[in-house]
Write a protein that holds these residues in place. Structure first.
Motif, PDB file in Angstrom:
ATOM      1  N   PRO A 169       0.815  -1.227   0.000  1.00 23.16           N
ATOM      2  CA  PRO A 169       0.000   0.000   0.000  1.00 23.16           C
ATOM      3  C   PRO A 169       0.843   1.269   0.000  1.00 23.16           C
ATOM      4  O   PRO A 169       0.367   2.335  -0.406  1.00 23.16           O
ATOM      5  CB  PRO A 169      -0.823  -0.118   1.298  1.00 23.16           C
ATOM      6  CG  PRO A 169      -0.773  -1.561   1.667  1.00 23.16           C
ATOM      7  CD  PRO A 169       0.552  -2.061   1.192  1.00 23.16           C
ATOM      8  N   GLY A 170       2.094   1.170   0.457  1.00 23.12           N
ATOM      9  CA  GLY A 170       2.955   2.341   0.456  1.00 23.12           C
ATOM     10  C   GLY A 170       3.224   2.894  -0.921  1.00 23.12           C
ATOM     11  O   GLY A 170       3.570   4.082  -1.065  1.00 23.12           O
ATOM     12  N   ARG A 171       3.040   2.075  -1.956  1.00 22.82           N
ATOM     13  CA  ARG A 171       3.246   2.554  -3.323  1.00 22.82           C
ATOM     14  C   ARG A 171       2.251   3.647  -3.695  1.00 22.82           C
ATOM     15  O   ARG A 171       2.519   4.478  -4.566  1.00 22.82           O
ATOM     16  CB  ARG A 171       3.129   1.389  -4.306  1.00 22.82           C
ATOM     17  CG  ARG A 171       4.208   0.324  -4.169  1.00 22.82           C
ATOM     18  CD  ARG A 171       4.054  -0.755  -5.242  1.00 22.82           C
ATOM     19  NE  ARG A 171       4.120  -0.186  -6.574  1.00 22.82           N
ATOM     20  CZ  ARG A 171       5.239   0.164  -7.195  1.00 22.82           C
ATOM     21  NH1 ARG A 171       6.399   0.022  -6.581  1.00 22.82           N
ATOM     22  NH2 ARG A 171       5.208   0.657  -8.409  1.00 22.82           N
ATOM     23  N   LEU A 172       1.086   3.643  -3.052  1.00 24.47           N
ATOM     24  CA  LEU A 172       0.045   4.613  -3.395  1.00 24.47           C
ATOM     25  C   LEU A 172       0.412   6.040  -2.984  1.00 24.47           C
ATOM     26  O   LEU A 172      -0.183   6.994  -3.476  1.00 24.47           O
ATOM     27  CB  LEU A 172      -1.276   4.210  -2.738  1.00 24.47           C
ATOM     28  CG  LEU A 172      -1.821   2.824  -3.098  1.00 24.47           C
ATOM     29  CD1 LEU A 172      -3.095   2.532  -2.325  1.00 24.47           C
ATOM     30  CD2 LEU A 172      -2.051   2.704  -4.596  1.00 24.47           C
ATOM     31  N   SER A 173       1.380   6.189  -2.074  1.00 23.93           N
ATOM     32  CA  SER A 173       1.703   7.522  -1.557  1.00 23.93           C
ATOM     33  C   SER A 173       3.106   7.994  -1.923  1.00 23.93           C
ATOM     34  O   SER A 173       3.560   9.013  -1.411  1.00 23.93           O
ATOM     35  CB  SER A 173       1.552   7.533  -0.026  1.00 23.93           C
ATOM     36  OG  SER A 173       2.408   6.574   0.564  1.00 23.93           O
ATOM     37  N   ARG A 174       3.800   7.284  -2.810  1.00 22.65           N
ATOM     38  CA  ARG A 174       5.138   7.711  -3.197  1.00 22.65           C
ATOM     39  C   ARG A 174       5.079   8.795  -4.263  1.00 22.65           C
ATOM     40  O   ARG A 174       4.225   8.767  -5.145  1.00 22.65           O
ATOM     41  CB  ARG A 174       5.946   6.512  -3.704  1.00 22.65           C
ATOM     42  CG  ARG A 174       6.243   5.502  -2.595  1.00 22.65           C
ATOM     43  CD  ARG A 174       6.938   4.274  -3.123  1.00 22.65           C
ATOM     44  NE  ARG A 174       6.983   3.240  -2.083  1.00 22.65           N
ATOM     45  CZ  ARG A 174       7.304   1.975  -2.292  1.00 22.65           C
ATOM     46  NH1 ARG A 174       7.614   1.585  -3.520  1.00 22.65           N
ATOM     47  NH2 ARG A 174       7.318   1.110  -1.302  1.00 22.65           N
ATOM     48  N   VAL A 175       6.003   9.737  -4.175  1.00 20.33           N
ATOM     49  CA  VAL A 175       6.062  10.839  -5.136  1.00 20.33           C
ATOM     50  C   VAL A 175       7.131  10.516  -6.176  1.00 20.33           C
ATOM     51  O   VAL A 175       8.320  10.561  -5.876  1.00 20.33           O
ATOM     52  CB  VAL A 175       6.390  12.177  -4.449  1.00 20.33           C
ATOM     53  CG1 VAL A 175       6.380  13.311  -5.477  1.00 20.33           C
ATOM     54  CG2 VAL A 175       5.405  12.465  -3.323  1.00 20.33           C
ATOM     55  N   PRO A 176       6.744  10.194  -7.408  1.00 21.76           N
ATOM     56  CA  PRO A 176       7.749   9.926  -8.437  1.00 21.76           C
ATOM     57  C   PRO A 176       8.360  11.231  -8.938  1.00 21.76           C
ATOM     58  O   PRO A 176       7.839  12.321  -8.698  1.00 21.76           O
ATOM     59  CB  PRO A 176       6.945   9.238  -9.543  1.00 21.76           C
ATOM     60  CG  PRO A 176       5.565   9.770  -9.365  1.00 21.76           C
ATOM     61  CD  PRO A 176       5.381  10.026  -7.893  1.00 21.76           C
ATOM     62  N   GLU A 177       9.463  11.116  -9.632  1.00 19.41           N
ATOM     63  CA  GLU A 177      10.077  12.291 -10.225  1.00 19.41           C
ATOM     64  C   GLU A 177       9.234  12.773 -11.395  1.00 19.41           C
ATOM     65  O   GLU A 177       8.673  11.977 -12.145  1.00 19.41           O
ATOM     66  CB  GLU A 177      11.496  11.968 -10.682  1.00 19.41           C
ATOM     67  CG  GLU A 177      12.434  11.571  -9.543  1.00 19.41           C
ATOM     68  CD  GLU A 177      13.806  11.198 -10.048  1.00 19.41           C
ATOM     69  OE1 GLU A 177      14.015  11.266 -11.278  1.00 19.41           O
ATOM     70  OE2 GLU A 177      14.659  10.824  -9.228  1.00 19.41           O
ATOM     71  N   SER A 178       9.167  14.091 -11.564  1.00 17.63           N
ATOM     72  CA  SER A 178       8.346  14.657 -12.625  1.00 17.63           C
ATOM     73  C   SER A 178       8.953  14.442 -14.000  1.00 17.63           C
ATOM     74  O   SER A 178       8.263  14.499 -15.016  1.00 17.63           O
ATOM     75  CB  SER A 178       8.124  16.159 -12.399  1.00 17.63           C
ATOM     76  OG  SER A 178       9.363  16.844 -12.437  1.00 17.63           O
ATOM     77  N   GLY A 179      10.257  14.212 -14.059  1.00 20.34           N
ATOM     78  CA  GLY A 179      10.887  13.956 -15.345  1.00 20.34           C
ATOM     79  C   GLY A 179      11.288  15.188 -16.112  1.00 20.34           C
ATOM     80  O   GLY A 179      11.736  15.108 -17.244  1.00 20.34           O
ATOM     81  N   GLY A 180      11.141  16.370 -15.528  1.00 13.24           N
ATOM     82  CA  GLY A 180      11.562  17.599 -16.198  1.00 13.24           C
ATOM     83  C   GLY A 180      10.520  18.082 -17.192  1.00 13.24           C
ATOM     84  O   GLY A 180       9.471  17.467 -17.383  1.00 13.24           O
ATOM     85  N   PRO A 181      10.786  19.194 -17.871  1.00  9.53           N
ATOM     86  CA  PRO A 181       9.818  19.754 -18.811  1.00  9.53           C
ATOM     87  C   PRO A 181       9.616  18.861 -20.029  1.00  9.53           C
ATOM     88  O   PRO A 181      10.543  18.200 -20.492  1.00  9.53           O
ATOM     89  CB  PRO A 181      10.463  21.093 -19.212  1.00  9.53           C
ATOM     90  CG  PRO A 181      11.935  20.883 -18.987  1.00  9.53           C
ATOM     91  CD  PRO A 181      12.026  19.975 -17.794  1.00  9.53           C
TER      92      PRO A 181
END
Length: 399
Positions: free
Chosen positions: A324-336
Motif C-alpha cells: 500500500p505504500g506505493r500509493l503515496s510515493r512521489v515519483p520524479e516529474s521527469g523535467g519539462p
C-alpha cells in the motif's frame, strides 16, 4: 510525468495467495487504468482452458460493457449503444448458467456504480454475499491521472492536461469536467461502497506493481485456483495509451467536432472505433515520442491523497495484496516536456482508420464500424483497401 519507476525501488517479491472457495463468483471491478483490459483479454482467451479447471468466464465477449453500464445505471460512452436492462439480464442468465461452478467477471465500469442500492442489487443478483467476492485493483494516482486524462479525450474531452489537473485537484467540488474521475479513483471510498454490500471478508484489494507485468495475472490464477502460466497477455487487447502528440491531435479534433455540432454517433463510429482504434493498433510509441508529464505540484497532491487512501483501506479489514505504500510515493516529474510532434505515418494511419471504417460499415451494413466478425483494426490494410475500392467503384457505376 515520466512513467518509469524510480531507481530506488526494488523488484517485486512473490506472495502466496490462497485460492477462493469452490463456487465463488469473482467480481473484478477495476477501477479504470489498473490493468483491466489486459486481464479481460487474458481471461477471454483462456476461457475454454479455464473451464477444464472448473472456472467459467460466463460473458460472450471480452468485456460486456453495455450490461455493466446498465447494472450501474450509467450512460454509454459518447455515441455508443445505449445500455438497457436487457443487456444486464442476458449477462445474469449467462452467470446463472454456470450453476455451482466458480466463475469470474471483469469490468472497470463496475467501479462507476455510485448508489449503495445499485451495488447491493448487483451483488445480490450475482449470487449474494455467500458467493460473490470482489476484487479491486489499484495503481498510484500519479500513474492513473495522465492515462485517465487521455482516455477522457478519447471520449470527447477538450480540456488540456494541466487545466484538467487544476479542476480535479484544486477546484472544489472537483467534479467538473469529468465527474466520474473521483467516483472511480477516490479508491478508499470505492472500496468502502463495495464493503458495505459484501462485508470486508469478501473484498480483496491488489496494489498493482508495474515493475512486475505478470504479477496481476498470477494473482488471478491463484485466487481462481488455476495453474500458473495459464493466463497470458493478448497483444491485441493491450489498449495502449495515446502519446501527448496523439492526444493533442485528438483534443483539437474534439474542439472542431463539438464546434460544428456533429452527431455523437459519428464520433463513436469514425473517431473512436475508426481513427483512434486503427492508429493505436498500427503504430507503437517510440523513444522519441513525448510522454504526458504531470507537474510536480500535482504529483505531490496525488501522493497525499494516496496516503489517505492507503490509511483508510488499511483500517477496513479487507485483504490487501501488494505494498500500500506505493500509493503515496512521489515519483520524479521527469523535467519539462518537449514539443509534441505527430509523426506523418501516425496521422496517415488515423486517417486511414476513418476510411476503413466507412468501407467496413458499407460492406457489413452495421453502423458501429465493428462488423460482425472482425473490428476494423483487426483487418489487414490490404483487405480494407480492397473493400473500400470496390465500394467507391460501385458508387461511381464503374464496377
Amino acid at each position: 510525468m515520466d512513467m518509469d519507476c524510480t531507481r530506488e525501488e526494488l523488484p517485486a517479491t512473490g506472495t502466496v495467495v490462497p485460492p477462493l472457495p469452490d463456487g465463488t463468483r469473482l467480481l473484478h471491478i477495476g477501477p479504470h487504468k489498473t490493468g483491466t483490459t489486459a486481464v479481460q483479454g487474458a481471461l477471454f482467451a483462456a476461457k475454454e482452458e479455464m473451464a477444464r479447471h472448473g472456472v467459467d468466464f460466463p460473458a460472450h465477449s471480452r468485456h460486456p460493457i453495455e450490461a455493466v453500464l446498465a447494472a450501474c445505471a450509467r450512460p454509454a460512452m459518447m455515441g455508443d449503444t445505449a445500455p438497457t436492462e436487457h443487456h444486464w439480464q442476458r449477462l445474469l442468465d449467462q452467470v446463472r448458467a454456470t450453476g455451482r461452478r466458480s466463475s469470474v467477471l471483469s469490468s472497470e465500469f463496475f467501479a462507476d456504480a455510485e448508489e449503495e442500492t445499485a451495488i447491493a442489487r448487483i451483488v445480490e443478483q450475482l449470487g449474494g454475499t455467500g458467493r460473490v467476492h470482489v476484487l479491486v485493483t489499484l495503481r498510484p494516482l500519479a500513474r492513473v491521472m495522465p492515462s485517465q486524462w487521455q482516455q477522457y479525450v478519447q471520449n470527447g474531452l477538450r480540456m488540456d492536461y494541466e487545466q484538467w489537473l487544476e479542476h480535479m485537484l484544486r477546484r472544489p467540488p472537483y467534479d467538473e469536467p469529468t465527474p466520474s474521475f473521483w467516483r472511480r479513483h477516490r479508491h478508499d471510498r470505492l472500496v468502502e461502497r463495495w464493503v458495505g454490500a459484501t462485508g470486508p471478508d469478501r473484498v480483496t484489494v491488489v496494489v498493482v506493481d508495474d515493475r512486475d507485468r505478470d504479477a496481476l495475472m498470477r494473482t488471478f490464477e491463484a485466487l481462481l485456483g488455476l495453474p500458473g502460466g495459464l493466463l497470458r497477455p493478448v497483444p491485441e487487447t493491450a489498449n495502449r495509451s495515446l502519446t501527448l502528440a496523439e492526444t493533442e491531435m485528438l483534443r483539437n479534433l474534439n474542439k472542431e467536432f463539438r464546434g460544428n455540432g456533429l452527431p455523437e454517433e459519428l464520433y463513436s463510429r469514425l473517431v473512436r472505433h475508426g481513427a483512434i482504434a486503427h492508429m493505436k493498433n498500427s503504430c507503437s510509441p517510440t523513444p522519441q515520442d513525448v510522454k504526458i508529464r504531470t507537474p510536480q505540484w500535482a504529483l505531490e497532491a496525488a501522493a497525499g491523497i494516496g496516503a489517505e487512501v492507503a490509511g483508510r483501506i488499511g483500517g477496513m479489514g479487507v485483504r490487501v495484496l501488494g505494498d500500500p505504500g506505493r500509493l503515496s510515493r512521489v515519483p520524479e516529474s521527469g523535467g519539462p516536456a518537449g514539443e509534441p510532434r505527430l509523426a506523418p505515418e501516425v496521422a496517415a494511419q488515423a486517417l486511414f482508420g476513418v476510411l476503413a471504417t466507412v468501407a467496413a460499415t458499407n460492406a457489413t451494413g452495421r453502423a458501429d464500424g465493428t462488423g460482425k466478425g472482425r473490428s476494423v483494426h483487426r483487418t489487414s490494410s490490404k483487405e480494407l483497401v480492397k473493400v473500400l475500392g470496390h465500394r467507391c467503384l460501385k458508387r461511381l457505376g464503374l464496377r
